[in-house]
Design a protein around this motif. Structure first.
Motif, short mmCIF file in Angstrom:
data_model
loop_
_atom_site.label_atom_id
_atom_site.label_comp_id
_atom_site.label_asym_id
_atom_site.label_seq_id
_atom_site.Cartn_x
_atom_site.Cartn_y
_atom_site.Cartn_z
N LEU A 151 15.13 31.43 -4.50
CA LEU A 151 16.24 30.40 -5.38
C LEU A 151 16.74 29.55 -4.33
N VAL A 152 16.85 28.01 -4.76
CA VAL A 152 17.22 27.01 -3.82
C VAL A 152 18.11 26.03 -4.68
N SER A 153 18.92 25.28 -3.93
CA SER A 153 19.50 24.28 -4.45
C SER A 153 19.19 22.98 -3.62
N LYS A 154 19.98 21.93 -3.48
CA LYS A 154 19.76 20.66 -2.87
C LYS A 154 19.39 20.92 -1.19
N PHE A 155 19.91 22.00 -0.59
CA PHE A 155 19.99 22.05 0.80
C PHE A 155 18.88 23.01 0.98
N ASP A 156 17.70 22.60 1.38
CA ASP A 156 16.41 23.11 1.58
C ASP A 156 16.00 23.55 2.92
N HIS A 157 16.87 23.45 3.89
CA HIS A 157 16.40 23.81 5.30
C HIS A 157 16.02 25.35 5.51
N CYS A 158 16.60 26.25 4.73
CA CYS A 158 16.39 27.56 4.79
C CYS A 158 15.07 27.85 4.01
N LEU A 159 14.77 27.09 3.00
CA LEU A 159 13.73 27.22 2.39
C LEU A 159 12.58 27.03 3.01
N GLY A 160 12.61 25.66 3.97
CA GLY A 160 11.62 25.20 4.76
C GLY A 160 11.34 26.06 6.10
N TYR A 161 12.26 26.73 6.28
CA TYR A 161 12.40 27.87 7.33
C TYR A 161 11.41 28.94 6.95
N LEU A 162 11.63 29.49 5.81
CA LEU A 162 10.96 30.61 5.55
C LEU A 162 9.67 30.34 5.05
N LEU A 163 9.41 29.32 4.57
CA LEU A 163 8.00 28.85 4.03
C LEU A 163 7.02 28.79 5.55
N TYR A 164 7.57 28.23 6.37
CA TYR A 164 6.81 28.10 7.93
C TYR A 164 6.62 29.42 8.34
N LYS A 165 7.67 30.28 8.37
CA LYS A 165 7.65 31.45 8.96
C LYS A 165 6.50 32.59 8.06
N GLN A 166 6.51 32.23 6.86
CA GLN A 166 5.56 33.03 6.18
C GLN A 166 4.03 32.49 6.39
N ARG A 167 3.73 31.25 6.32
CA ARG A 167 2.54 30.83 6.47
C ARG A 167 2.23 30.95 8.13
N MET A 168 3.15 31.12 8.95
CA MET A 168 2.71 31.71 10.42
C MET A 168 2.35 33.25 10.70
N GLY A 169 2.49 33.79 9.39
CA GLY A 169 2.36 35.27 9.38
C GLY A 169 3.26 36.02 10.02
N GLU A 170 4.46 35.32 10.13
CA GLU A 170 5.57 36.31 10.45
C GLU A 170 6.64 36.84 9.55
N LEU A 171 6.35 36.51 8.28
CA LEU A 171 7.18 37.16 7.30
C LEU A 171 5.96 37.65 6.17
N PRO A 172 5.76 38.95 6.10
CA PRO A 172 4.88 39.51 5.34
C PRO A 172 5.26 39.63 3.83
N MET A 173 5.39 38.19 3.20
CA MET A 173 5.72 38.21 1.81
C MET A 173 4.70 37.13 1.08
N GLU A 174 4.41 37.59 -0.28
CA GLU A 174 3.78 36.75 -1.29
C GLU A 174 4.89 36.19 -1.91
#
Length: 283
Positions: free
Chosen positions: A90-113
């Motif tokens: 869940l996100v509002s206008k501030f999206d820096h945390c979202l971007g960080y999570l998406l990057y880490k997930q796609r790098m294989g560092e956060l094992p989440m779907e």
């Protein structure tokens, strides 16, 4: 072929717990790779995380663990170590945390779907470009529609089978009902070193007090605003020359790192609820 499993449990402390668990793993052909434990002398509660390899799907060990759980009054979970956790963000206008999570997930560092992203602002109001084909749900909210909007969040959790909900700078206070519905499976990032500066605009509160350190806190959500069990925190030095806007800017990186670390530990089954606190077997 053998595969890795993670077993986590907590129960009242008494002799024989580790012996029983390690014996059950051995009897079912398992080989322990990592083991961490903690005995909370204040509460008398015992916590254990074991990673092991074994052949098959672990069904035999599950049956053995059910017997042990009954004997020792255990809360326990056995999970394939490589299984990604179904996650709703869940996100509002501030999206820096979202971007960080998406990057880490796609790098294989956060094992989440990531099964879905939902925001109370439209997708095109954000600057993050990594959302891609992840389903995005615009769930606007007003004071008069809060109940209906939260019902849609509940429905989204159930429809997607989300096991974890992340409030990635989602700037809405959850109702007691939704907080209870997500109990133990919802992580929030608060842009302050709790318990200081709760609620809205904590950086402005910190600036008004002339603090020399700012921080961020990742915690599980409860009905009490910004008082859920803390998973991880970090701080950074600031000075009298920093404006509230400077604190906001400097805080973005801290928030992203703290949330990413807390989510990573949760995904790896390293975090245990212990009343109003947590036990964290960090990396």
């Amino acid at each position: 072929m053998s595969q890795s499993f993670t077993l986590t449990l907590s129960c009242p402390d008494r002799p024989g717990i580790v012996h029983g668990v390690s014996g059950a793993i051995l009897n079912h052909g398992g080989n322990i790779l990592d083991s961490r434990q903690f005995d909370d002398r204040e509460t008398g509660r015992f916590f254990l995380r074991v990673v092991f390899e074994a052949e098959g799907d672990g069904a035999g060990l599950e049956a053995a663990m059910r017997d042990l759980a009954a004997q020792f009054a255990m809360d326990w979970r056995l999970t394939p170590s490589d299984r990604p956790v179904r996650t709703l963000i869940l996100v509002s206008k501030f999206d820096h945390c979202l971007g960080y999570l998406l990057y880490k997930q796609r790098m294989g560092e956060l094992p989440m779907e990531i099964v879905a992203i939902a925001g109370n602002h439209p997708k095109d109001s954000m600057t993050v470009s990594q959302i891609g084909d992840i389903p995005f749900h615009h769930l606007p909210i007003t004071r008069d529609t809060k109940t209906q909007q939260e019902a849609r969040i509940k429905a989204l959790v159930e429809e997607t089978g989300a096991e974890l909900v992340i409030l990635a700078r989602y700037m809405q206070i959850l109702s007691d009902d939704l907080a209870a519905f997500l109990s133990g499976r919802c992580i929030n990032i608060h842009h302050s070193f709790l318990p200081s500066f709760k609620g809205a605009k904590p950086y402005h509160q910190a600036h008004a007090r002339g603090v020399k350190m700012i921080g961020a806190t990742a915690h599980y959500v409860t009905a009490d605003l910004d008082e859920g069990p803390i998973i991880h925190q970090a701080v950074e030095a600031v000075s009298h020359e920093d404006t509230p806007e400077d604190l906001v800017r400097k805080g973005r990186e801290i928030e992203s790192r703290v949330l990413g670390r807390a989510v990573g530990w949760h995904l790896a089954h390293r975090v245990f609820l212990n009343g109003a606190r947590t036990v964290v077997f960090g990396n």
